[in-house]
Design a protein around this motif. Structure first.
Motif, PDB file in Angstrom:
ATOM      1  N   LEU A 575       0.820  -1.210   0.000  1.00 15.47           N
ATOM      2  CA  LEU A 575       0.000   0.000   0.000  1.00 15.47           C
ATOM      3  C   LEU A 575       0.856   1.262   0.000  1.00 15.47           C
ATOM      4  N   GLU A 576       2.068   1.134   0.564  1.00 14.90           N
ATOM      5  CA  GLU A 576       2.948   2.301   0.618  1.00 14.90           C
ATOM      6  C   GLU A 576       3.270   2.821  -0.794  1.00 14.90           C
ATOM      7  N   GLU A 579       1.710   5.990  -2.626  1.00 14.63           N
ATOM      8  CA  GLU A 579       2.230   7.361  -2.608  1.00 14.63           C
ATOM      9  C   GLU A 579       2.900   7.703  -3.929  1.00 14.63           C
ATOM     10  N   THR A 582       0.304   8.315  -6.504  1.00 15.28           N
ATOM     11  CA  THR A 582      -0.323   9.625  -6.299  1.00 15.28           C
ATOM     12  C   THR A 582       0.584  10.728  -6.828  1.00 15.28           C
ATOM     13  N   ARG A 586      -0.297  13.254  -9.801  1.00 16.96           N
ATOM     14  CA  ARG A 586      -0.253  14.704  -9.586  1.00 16.96           C
ATOM     15  C   ARG A 586       0.581  15.383 -10.668  1.00 16.96           C
ATOM     16  N   ILE A 599      -7.174   9.697  -8.532  1.00 21.30           N
ATOM     17  CA  ILE A 599      -6.353   9.001  -7.542  1.00 21.30           C
ATOM     18  C   ILE A 599      -7.189   7.938  -6.836  1.00 21.30           C
ATOM     19  N   LEU A 600      -8.426   8.322  -6.529  1.00 21.44           N
ATOM     20  CA  LEU A 600      -9.330   7.388  -5.856  1.00 21.44           C
ATOM     21  C   LEU A 600      -9.506   6.110  -6.669  1.00 21.44           C
ATOM     22  N   GLU A 603      -6.450   4.088  -6.642  1.00 15.08           N
ATOM     23  CA  GLU A 603      -6.244   3.473  -5.332  1.00 15.08           C
ATOM     24  C   GLU A 603      -7.131   2.252  -5.156  1.00 15.08           C
TER      25      GLU A 603
END
Lengths: 693, 95
Positions: A575-576, A579, A582, A586, A599-600, A603
């Motif tokens: 899960l890390e 980042e 993301t 961005r 992003i959602l 994810e």
């Protein structure tokens, strides 16, 4: 093509011109020679005939003359004998003998007057010499009583050399002289060749005493051989003139006949032949002679030959036309093939560099390649080799290539494509043609390569070093139905590439009959970092290997490299790592109103991969396809799961705490979402509308 | 994500600052579990929450089921859109 042919014709005619000129010059020369040979023939005939005529005339007139002399000489001799007799019996000669030696008869020397008379007689009778002698057979001596000549100068000499009573010893006395001494007339001549000239001699008895008729003086006459010959020649010449005239007339007639009957037809034939050779109008080259002789036979043979040649030329013309047509067709086929399989193709896209070349050995080869971007992110490549060469192979190639491309464009997977194309070809393949084909599709976002092989040579994977990649070889397209070709997949890392080629590469042969082989191929590709570099390196290596030897097989190479890109992340299933995703999103879609939603969505998918897929790795890639379209691809090697079509049970609100919202959110947020399972990989693709909905 | 808890007898307020995502959602769950047992009314202040994922939504539904009274307040328009997508805004007390 037309131009080429004309050029060739011109060349040909240029080539022909000098030799044609030579030929015609030779013909002229030959004509002169022929005329000369006829002339020489006529002259030789004339000379020989003349000589023969002259010789025969000479011998005839010689014989005639001798006969004449012989027949005349009796009369002449009688006349002379009578005159001499008269001279001696007229008493003028009654003088005492000059010696004391008693003789029964005495014949005194002649007076000058008598001598002059006898000289005149000599002259008028054509004698050279006329003389009277008595013969002593026992001593073989002759005693001259007088000697006169028709030549006055000679008479002076004779006065000194043969005066009255000169005794001359003779080794052999001519037969006729002896006969004459015995009173017999012998009509034979003897020949003398001495200081007094070359003469024919003839003797006649001079009876002085009727009581002893066989004891006679001999009167002899000699004829000058030279004079005689001169006369004979004159007469022979005179005699031969009519013969020669007749001969000339005969020869002229002969010449006329030869010209008319032989030379003229031969000349006609040779003129026709020459015009034939010069490629003149062939429609009117018959002689049509109606002669019923050897020349007529030759003319008929010539007519037959010219008919045959005309037929051959017509055939050749037909064949040439046909050939030109075929060549044109071949050229069109070649052009079409070049249009269908370009000599070189280079494609450079985000995440991809691709290069392909085709270098056919003959006019139309059986190799082909195809490469194109199916959509913004998928690169399709096809490498194939069709059995055989020429038009048939080219048509078949076009058919295979078109069928494959059409299906590639529709988005079908490589193995499905090959299986379907195989079945299509098997259904309509009367020629029994077949093709080896390798079809692959590279996802330029994730580096995922899907491929299927139908009996084609194994590709090479370049990842710094070059290595063979040997997937299931599959079955050649066109041989069996239900080929059962399977799909394979592999993940290229950024900077890695694939090289496809045909057997024209590995089976290239150098002047020493050594195959290029796989090791040289790997060696040439080693260290390549881009498609064009790899293709050029391999091509140059092969061309160098060929050396002076002619390239005898098609050379087709295709390479595609998955190029490194900042839009691509290789992630651990943790899960890390979200980042990093993301951060990347961005940077790619910063400032967009719906960035959070994007992003959602990402994810939700990534959380699924981490939590449920048991994947060992994942690849994330996002790319702006247009200004306001963002494409995201997420790949993982976990268990197959299709979140798009998975049936989500309708949950009550109270059950939402156990999940079930994620996929529904994704579907709502994305413009499109699609899933496919490729080999051992799950590939999820989402697009987002950045303009904000 | 920062979680700020204010407990006042049977009521409590939890303020979230930052991202409420898959990774941080369990932290919210843990924070709620740690509340005194007598707390029956909870207010979730999302004023400083920038992001929420389905894991966060799940957590909110779970809290809703747990509490007698549960209020979600100060939801930004962006987050509201996500609530609306799932439809749970209809069942939650959103202020």
């Amino acid at each position: 093509m037309k131009k080429d042919i004309n050029a060739k014709d011109q060349e040909k005619s240029q080539e022909l011109t000098p030799s044609a000129a030579e030929a015609s010059a030779e013909a002229v020369k030959k004509g002169k020679q022929r005329k000369r040979s006829v002339l020489a023939f006529v002259v030789a005939a004339f000379v020989i005939s003349t000589v023969v005529t002259l010789i025969s005339c000479w011998s005839v007139s010689m014989a005639g003359k001798m006969h004449e002399i012989r027949s005349d000489s009796s009369d002449k001799a009688k006349t002379v004998a009578n005159i001499v007799n008269d001279i001696y019996s007229s008493g003028l000669l009654l003088a005492p003998p000059p010696t004391d030696e008693p003789t029964e008869r005495y014949y005194p020397p002649l007076s000058e007057k008598r001598k002059a008379m006898l000289q005149a007689l000599c002259d008028s009778f054509d004698f050279k010499y006329l003389y009277l002698l008595s013969l002593d057979e026992q001593k073989s001596n002759i005693t001259y009583l007088f000697v006169v000549s028709s030549d006055p100068a000679m008479n002076v000499t004779l006065e000194k050399e043969r005066p009255y009573g000169t005794v001359v010893h003779m080794d052999s006395i001519p037969e006729s002289m002896i006969s004459a001494a015995h009173g017999k007339i012998n009509n034979t001549f003897w020949e003398d060749d001495n200081d007094f000239g070359k003469t024919y001699g003839w003797a006649y008895p001079l009876v002085m005493d009727d009581e002893n008729p066989d004891e006679c003086l001999v009167i002899a006459a000699e004829f000058d051989v030279d004079q005689l010959n001169g006369e004979v020649i004159n007469r022979a010449l005179l005699m031969s003139i009519p013969f020669i005239v007749i001969l000339i007339v005969n020869l002229l007639i002969l010449l006329f006949i030869i010209r008319r009957k032989i030379l003229k037809p031969i000349k006609t034939i040779s003129t026709k032949m020459n015009s034939f050779a010069d490629g003149g109008d062939l429609s009117d080259e018959r002689l049509n002679m109606t002669k019923n002789d050897e020349i007529g036979e030759i003319a008929n043979s010539f007519d037959k030959m010219s008919d045959d040649i005309k037929e051959y030329i017509d055939n050749i013309n037909d064949l040439t036309t046909y050939r030109v047509q075929t060549n044109t067709q071949m050229e069109i086929a070649e052009r079409i093939q070049y249009g269908i399989v370009p000599e070189r193709t280079e494609i450079s896209e985000k995440g991809l560099s691709a290069c392909a070349i085709e270098k056919p050995a003959k006019l139309v080869g059986g190799d082909f390649y195809d490469c194109f971007m199916r959509d913004d992110t998928h690169f399709c490549m096809v490498m194939g080799d069709v059995s055989g060469k020429g038009i048939t192979a080219a048509l078949f190639m076009v058919m295979v290539k078109t069928a494959i491309r059409e299906k590639l464009v529709s988005g079908m997977g490589p193995a499905d494509i090959l299986n379907i194309v195989n079945d299509e070809i098997c259904a309509t393949n009367p020629e029994g043609l077949f093709a080896t084909v390798f079809v692959a599709e590279l996802d330029t976002m994730t580096g995922l390569l899907r491929y299927a092989n139908a009996g084609h040579t194994a590709p090479v994977i370049i990842s710094g070093k070059a290595e063979y990649y040997r997937p299931d070889p599959g079955i050649t397209v066109g041989l069996f139905e239900d080929a059962g070709i399977v799909e394979g997949s592999m993940l290229l890392k950024p900077g890695e590439g694939i090289v496809l080629y045909t057997d024209g590469v590995t089976e290239a042969v150098n002047p020493d009959d050594v195959f290029y082989g796989e090791d040289r191929l790997l060696c040439a590709l080693e260290g390549s970092s881009g498609a064009a570099q790899a293709v050029n390196a391999l091509k140059d290596s092969i061309m160098e290997f060929y050396g002076e030897r002619e390239q005898f097989d098609d050379l087709t190479i295709l390479s595609a490299f998955y190029t490194s890109s900042e839009e691509t992340l290789t992630l651990k299933p943790e899960l890390e790592e979200m980042e990093r995703i993301t951060r990347l999103l961005r940077s790619e879609a910063g400032g967009c109103r719906n960035l959070m939603q994007i992003i959602l969505a990402c994810e939700e998918i990534f959380a699924n991969i981490v939590n449920y897929s048991e994947a060992t790795m994942s690849v994330f890639c996002c790319r702006r396809l247009e200004d306001d379209v963002l494409c995201v691809e997420m790949l993982d090697d976990g268990i197959a799961f299709d979140p798009v079509s998975a049936e989500i049970p309708k949950k009550e609100f109270e059950d939402y705490d156990t999940g079930g919202m994620g996929i529904s959110l994704v579907k709502q947020i994305t413009s499109s979402v699609s899933y496919k399972r490729v080999g051992t990989f799950n590939v999820l693709r989402m697009t987002f509308d950045l303009s904000g909905k | 994500m920062n979680i700020e808890k204010t407990v006042n007898g049977t009521t409590a307020v939890i303020s979230l600052e930052g991202w409420l995502d898959t990774k941080t959602a369990p932290e919210l769950g843990a924070a709620v579990s740690e509340l005194p047992a007598e707390v029956k009314e909870l207010t979730l202040d999302l004023a400083k929450t920038e992001y929420i994922s389905s894991a966060g939504l799940r957590q909110i539904v779970a809290i809703h089921k747990k509490m007698d009274s549960f209020i979600v307040k100060n939801v930004s328009p962006e987050l509201m859109e996500i609530f609306k997508m799932t439809g749970i805004n209809n069942r939650l007390n959103m202020q």
